[in-house]
Design an enzyme around this catalytic site. Structure first.
Site, mmCIF file in Angstrom:
data_model
loop_
_atom_site.group_PDB
_atom_site.id
_atom_site.type_symbol
_atom_site.label_atom_id
_atom_site.label_comp_id
_atom_site.label_asym_id
_atom_site.label_seq_id
_atom_site.Cartn_x
_atom_site.Cartn_y
_atom_site.Cartn_z
ATOM 1 N N LYS A 1 1.308 4.091 -3.124
ATOM 2 C CA LYS A 1 0.535 5.580 -2.579
ATOM 3 C C LYS A 1 2.029 6.540 -2.828
ATOM 4 O O LYS A 1 1.620 7.705 -3.216
ATOM 5 C CB LYS A 1 0.307 5.708 -1.299
ATOM 6 N N TYR B 1 0.781 -1.021 -0.099
ATOM 7 C CA TYR B 1 0.102 0.020 0.010
ATOM 8 C C TYR B 1 0.942 1.128 0.050
ATOM 9 O O TYR B 1 0.659 2.200 -0.925
ATOM 10 C CB TYR B 1 -0.917 0.043 1.177
HETATM 11 N N1 LIG Z 1 -10.014 5.695 4.384
HETATM 12 C C1 LIG Z 1 -8.782 6.187 4.739
HETATM 13 O O1 LIG Z 1 -8.250 6.346 5.736
HETATM 14 C C2 LIG Z 1 -7.834 6.695 3.654
HETATM 15 C C3 LIG Z 1 -6.645 7.319 3.822
HETATM 16 C C4 LIG Z 1 -5.881 7.572 3.138
HETATM 17 C C5 LIG Z 1 -6.008 7.341 1.685
HETATM 18 N N2 LIG Z 1 -7.032 6.691 1.404
HETATM 19 C C6 LIG Z 1 -7.517 6.483 -0.147
HETATM 20 O O2 LIG Z 1 -8.715 6.966 -0.525
HETATM 21 C C7 LIG Z 1 -9.143 6.278 -1.480
HETATM 22 C C8 LIG Z 1 -10.742 5.940 -1.067
HETATM 23 O O3 LIG Z 1 -10.749 5.056 0.102
HETATM 24 P P1 LIG Z 1 -11.970 5.015 0.953
HETATM 25 O O4 LIG Z 1 -11.409 5.092 2.267
HETATM 26 O O5 LIG Z 1 -13.009 5.750 0.471
HETATM 27 O O6 LIG Z 1 -12.262 3.469 0.810
HETATM 28 P P2 LIG Z 1 -13.629 2.431 0.424
HETATM 29 O O7 LIG Z 1 -13.158 1.115 0.471
HETATM 30 O O8 LIG Z 1 -14.773 3.220 1.212
HETATM 31 O O9 LIG Z 1 -13.940 2.699 -0.972
HETATM 32 C C9 LIG Z 1 -13.055 2.282 -2.108
HETATM 33 C C10 LIG Z 1 -13.962 2.156 -3.313
HETATM 34 O O10 LIG Z 1 -12.940 1.530 -4.460
HETATM 35 C C11 LIG Z 1 -13.737 0.534 -5.054
HETATM 36 N N3 LIG Z 1 -12.625 -0.429 -5.845
HETATM 37 C C12 LIG Z 1 -11.820 -1.280 -5.034
HETATM 38 N N4 LIG Z 1 -11.205 -1.952 -6.258
HETATM 39 C C13 LIG Z 1 -11.594 -1.138 -7.410
HETATM 40 C C14 LIG Z 1 -11.454 -1.664 -8.650
HETATM 41 N N5 LIG Z 1 -10.316 -2.589 -8.938
HETATM 42 N N6 LIG Z 1 -12.016 -1.278 -9.544
HETATM 43 C C15 LIG Z 1 -13.071 -0.154 -9.272
HETATM 44 N N7 LIG Z 1 -13.307 0.318 -7.919
HETATM 45 C C16 LIG Z 1 -12.557 -0.477 -7.023
HETATM 46 C C17 LIG Z 1 -14.342 -0.293 -3.853
HETATM 47 O O11 LIG Z 1 -15.563 -0.969 -4.584
HETATM 48 C C18 LIG Z 1 -15.010 0.958 -3.046
HETATM 49 O O12 LIG Z 1 -16.363 1.297 -3.410
HETATM 50 C C19 LIG Z 1 -8.479 5.072 -1.757
HETATM 51 O O13 LIG Z 1 -7.428 5.378 -2.767
HETATM 52 C C20 LIG Z 1 -7.696 5.089 -0.544
HETATM 53 O O14 LIG Z 1 -6.458 4.426 -0.455
HETATM 54 C C21 LIG Z 1 -8.051 6.464 2.428
#
Ligand SMILES: NC(=O)c1ccc[n+]([C@@H]2O[C@H](COP(=O)([O-])OP(=O)(O)OC[C@H]3O[C@@H](n4cnc5c(N)ncnc54)[C@H](O)[C@@H]3O)[C@@H](O)[C@H]2O)c1
Length: 273
Positions: free
Chosen positions: A181, A177
């Site tokens: 990133k 991960y």
């Molecule tokens: N939540 C956190 O603390 C956090 C922190 C830093 C970065 N992020 C990043 O923010 C972004 C959103 O994360 P989130 O927390 O909303 O996660 P989440 O799991 O709630 O949503 C992620 C979405 O991506 C979709 N997805 C996964 N694989 C896929 C694919 N192959 N094709 C299309 N869609 C796909 C999933 O179905 C889901 O709807 C991500 O890139 C995550 O790495 C999240």
């Protein structure tokens, strides 16, 4: 937020992507295309956003919401669906690459499986690249959009990629991960320079711990995270998806007209320590 025109959001069926899609719709976008692997959740999110927006506008027609079930690791599907969005709307002004997955490697890098490494890199980094590449080709060929802000240079398009605090620092047991990133920041910086003079801006957002299904679906992970938040996050709380969406809309729209290649930390102070 100055987001006239049309947006495409990946990962729109959940968490931060969903919050971004809703924010575009509320802040004046004419249309938002929702892309995600999860087709059922996409339909529910579309209905929810339409219901919120039509209530706010007293049932007047507002933002057009369309869904495109898409696996971002599938190059052909990404190309076809990004082109379909451009055909439907006539243009794509904003792209948000929020689709992503996270996993921990028990025992750390020495015991990470090749399968888990490849899967995380494929969704997070390759998926972001495929969507960026197809969208950039469309954006570069379209006329610049007229900003609702006065005296701002017009923009041809704006892409916001999802990095993380793990694009800036490492966190234990998260080799794949963290690598994905960090890679997204490299992709963002290099591609942004390719097109800075052409009116196509490309930026990244680096969220800290945020309350979404990614972080809250597993009670053990959530408990460990809440403890970590108390000791490592100066604000001593997790972020809300809406707080990340605000940063994304700033980077997408005309208010950031002189910003490209940046990595905006939205992390309660985590990476400033
Ligand atoms: N939540 C956190 O603390 C956090 C922190 C830093 C970065 N992020 C990043 O923010 C972004 C959103 O994360 P989130 O927390 O909303 O996660 P989440 O799991 O709630 O949503 C992620 C979405 O991506 C979709 N997805 C996964 N694989 C896929 C694919 N192959 N094709 C299309 N869609 C796909 C999933 O179905 C889901 O709807 C991500 O890139 C995550 O790495 C999240």
């Amino acid at each position: 937020m100055d987001v006239p025109g049309f947006a495409l959001v990946t990962g729109a069926a959940s968490g931060i992507g969903k919050a971004c899609a809703l924010a575009f719709a509320k802040e004046g976008c004419a249309g938002v295309a929702l892309l995600d692997l999860n087709a059922d959740a996409l339909s529910s999110v579309r209905d929810e956003i339409q219901s919120i927006c039509s209530k706010a506008a007293n049932d007047k027609p507002t933002c057009r919401i369309e869904i495109f079930p898409t696996d971002v690791t599938n190059e052909e599907q990404v190309s076809a669906n990004v082109q379909a969005v451009a055909s439907l709307f006539g243009r794509i002004d904003y792209v948000v690459n929020a689709a992503g997955i996270a996993l921990k490697h028990a025992g750390g890098a020495a015991y990470a499986t090749s399968e888990s490494w490849k899967r995380v890199l494929d969704v997070n980094l390759n998926g972001t690249f495929y969507v960026l590449r197809e969208s950039a080709r469309i954006m570069l060929s379209q006329t610049p959009i007229v900003s609702s802000l006065t005296s701002r240079p017009l923009q041809r398009g704006s892409i916001v990629n999802f990095s993380s605090i793990q694009g800036v620092v490492g966190i234990t047991l998260s080799t794949a991960y963290t690598a994905s990133k960090h890679g997204i920041l490299g992709l963002t910086r290099s591609a942004s320079e390719d097109y800075a003079k052409d009116g196509l801006r490309i930026n990244a957002v680096c969220p800290g711990y945020t309350e979404t299904p990614m972080t809250t679906r597993n009670p053990d992970v959530l408990k460990a995270m809440e403890e970590r938040v108390q000791s490592a996050v100066p604000m001593q709380r997790m972020g809300r998806p809406e707080e990340i969406a605000d940063a994304v809309l700033y980077l997408a729209g005309g208010r950031s007209s002189f910003v490209t290649g940046s990595a905006l930390a939205v992390d309660g102070g985590y990476t400033s320590r």
